[in-house]
Design a protein around this motif. Structure first.
Motif, PDB file in Angstrom:
ATOM      1  N   ILE A 214       0.827  -1.206   0.000  1.00 45.15           N
ATOM      2  CA  ILE A 214       0.000   0.000   0.000  1.00 45.15           C
ATOM      3  C   ILE A 214       0.861   1.255   0.000  1.00 45.15           C
ATOM      4  O   ILE A 214       0.598   2.194  -0.749  1.00 45.15           O
ATOM      5  CB  ILE A 214      -0.974  -0.014   1.201  1.00 45.15           C
ATOM      6  N   LYS A 215       1.910   1.269   0.796  1.00 47.13           N
ATOM      7  CA  LYS A 215       2.761   2.460   0.898  1.00 47.13           C
ATOM      8  C   LYS A 215       3.490   2.784  -0.408  1.00 47.13           C
ATOM      9  O   LYS A 215       3.913   3.906  -0.609  1.00 47.13           O
ATOM     10  CB  LYS A 215       3.770   2.311   2.030  1.00 47.13           C
TER      11      LYS A 215
ATOM     12  N   MET B 291     -14.251  -8.364  -2.056  1.00 47.75           N
ATOM     13  CA  MET B 291     -13.163  -9.092  -1.412  1.00 47.75           C
ATOM     14  C   MET B 291     -11.885  -8.254  -1.365  1.00 47.75           C
ATOM     15  O   MET B 291     -11.214  -8.204  -0.343  1.00 47.75           O
ATOM     16  CB  MET B 291     -12.891 -10.396  -2.156  1.00 47.75           C
ATOM     17  N   TYR B 292     -11.543  -7.598  -2.465  1.00 45.53           N
ATOM     18  CA  TYR B 292     -10.304  -6.842  -2.540  1.00 45.53           C
ATOM     19  C   TYR B 292     -10.453  -5.362  -2.208  1.00 45.53           C
ATOM     20  O   TYR B 292      -9.470  -4.616  -2.246  1.00 45.53           O
ATOM     21  CB  TYR B 292      -9.649  -7.030  -3.910  1.00 45.53           C
ATOM     22  N   ALA B 293     -11.641  -4.910  -1.847  1.00 43.24           N
ATOM     23  CA  ALA B 293     -11.863  -3.504  -1.498  1.00 43.24           C
ATOM     24  C   ALA B 293     -10.948  -3.016  -0.369  1.00 43.24           C
ATOM     25  O   ALA B 293     -10.406  -1.906  -0.465  1.00 43.24           O
ATOM     26  CB  ALA B 293     -13.326  -3.263  -1.150  1.00 43.24           C
ATOM     27  N   PRO B 294     -10.704  -3.808   0.687  1.00 43.39           N
ATOM     28  CA  PRO B 294      -9.806  -3.322   1.745  1.00 43.39           C
ATOM     29  C   PRO B 294      -8.388  -3.028   1.223  1.00 43.39           C
ATOM     30  O   PRO B 294      -7.743  -2.095   1.684  1.00 43.39           O
ATOM     31  CB  PRO B 294      -9.792  -4.459   2.767  1.00 43.39           C
ATOM     32  N   TYR B 295      -7.915  -3.811   0.261  1.00 46.17           N
ATOM     33  CA  TYR B 295      -6.600  -3.553  -0.336  1.00 46.17           C
ATOM     34  C   TYR B 295      -6.663  -2.323  -1.234  1.00 46.17           C
ATOM     35  O   TYR B 295      -5.831  -1.410  -1.103  1.00 46.17           O
ATOM     36  CB  TYR B 295      -6.122  -4.766  -1.139  1.00 46.17           C
TER      37      TYR B 295
ATOM     38  N   LEU C  56      -5.946  -2.879   4.110  1.00 40.75           N
ATOM     39  CA  LEU C  56      -5.241  -4.138   4.351  1.00 40.75           C
ATOM     40  C   LEU C  56      -4.329  -4.420   3.163  1.00 40.75           C
ATOM     41  O   LEU C  56      -4.696  -4.138   2.022  1.00 40.75           O
ATOM     42  CB  LEU C  56      -6.226  -5.310   4.475  1.00 40.75           C
ATOM     43  N   GLU C  57      -3.180  -5.003   3.453  1.00 43.92           N
ATOM     44  CA  GLU C  57      -2.274  -5.405   2.377  1.00 43.92           C
ATOM     45  C   GLU C  57      -2.901  -6.555   1.589  1.00 43.92           C
ATOM     46  O   GLU C  57      -3.741  -7.294   2.105  1.00 43.92           O
ATOM     47  CB  GLU C  57      -0.914  -5.834   2.940  1.00 43.92           C
TER      48      GLU C  57
ATOM     49  N   VAL D 162      -5.500  -9.690   2.822  1.00 45.27           N
ATOM     50  CA  VAL D 162      -6.818 -10.005   2.259  1.00 45.27           C
ATOM     51  C   VAL D 162      -6.859 -11.471   1.854  1.00 45.27           C
ATOM     52  O   VAL D 162      -7.812 -12.187   2.166  1.00 45.27           O
ATOM     53  CB  VAL D 162      -7.141  -9.097   1.051  1.00 45.27           C
ATOM     54  N   ASN D 163      -5.812 -11.922   1.180  1.00 45.11           N
ATOM     55  CA  ASN D 163      -5.760 -13.325   0.747  1.00 45.11           C
ATOM     56  C   ASN D 163      -5.739 -14.282   1.930  1.00 45.11           C
ATOM     57  O   ASN D 163      -6.397 -15.320   1.913  1.00 45.11           O
ATOM     58  CB  ASN D 163      -4.561 -13.556  -0.166  1.00 45.11           C
ATOM     59  N   MET D 164      -4.985 -13.948   2.972  1.00 44.20           N
ATOM     60  CA  MET D 164      -4.937 -14.811   4.158  1.00 44.20           C
ATOM     61  C   MET D 164      -6.287 -14.853   4.869  1.00 44.20           C
ATOM     62  O   MET D 164      -6.724 -15.912   5.314  1.00 44.20           O
ATOM     63  CB  MET D 164      -3.847 -14.346   5.123  1.00 44.20           C
ATOM     64  N   LEU D 165      -6.950 -13.718   4.990  1.00 41.94           N
ATOM     65  CA  LEU D 165      -8.269 -13.695   5.631  1.00 41.94           C
ATOM     66  C   LEU D 165      -9.259 -14.550   4.858  1.00 41.94           C
ATOM     67  O   LEU D 165     -10.042 -15.293   5.444  1.00 41.94           O
ATOM     68  CB  LEU D 165      -8.795 -12.261   5.730  1.00 41.94           C
ATOM     69  N   HIS D 166      -9.208 -14.465   3.546  1.00 45.55           N
ATOM     70  CA  HIS D 166     -10.105 -15.284   2.729  1.00 45.55           C
ATOM     71  C   HIS D 166      -9.768 -16.762   2.887  1.00 45.55           C
ATOM     72  O   HIS D 166     -10.658 -17.589   3.040  1.00 45.55           O
ATOM     73  CB  HIS D 166     -10.017 -14.878   1.260  1.00 45.55           C
TER      74      HIS D 166
END
Length: 87
Positions: free
Chosen positions: A6-7, A46-50, A55-56, A60-64
């Motif tokens: 993200i940074k 699903m990818y909106a937080p990224y 979220l990195e 996101v992938n780990m949470l899913h």
């Protein structure tokens, strides 16, 4: 290879990263054809937080993955034995 953190990216770059990452199955439009094993009602959600910088991508992938896949040893992610009904 450019960083996907993200940074190191803008929102527009993160949208493109997600779009390109999903393009392996065709045109990248992800019409929920059930051809992949994502099992989510909306890839955008699903990818909106990224994309929004919350979220990195790896997070996101780990949470899913933790809510989607069964762990080895006959236990699911909640620690119950597979085949056991939720209460």
């Amino acid at each position: 290879m450019k960083s996907v953190l993200i940074k190191d990216t803008t929102r527009e770059e993160r949208i493109e990263i997600v779009r390109k990452g999903l393009s392996f199955c065709g045109d990248g439009s992800c019409e929920m054809c059930s051809g992949c094993s994502m099992g989510v009602p909306s890839i955008e959600a699903m990818y909106a937080p990224y994309i929004d910088g919350k979220l990195e991508l790896s997070e996101v992938n780990m949470l899913h993955a933790t809510t989607r896949y069964t762990l080895g040893g006959g236990h699911n992610v909640e620690g119950r034995e597979t085949g056991e009904k939720k209460s």
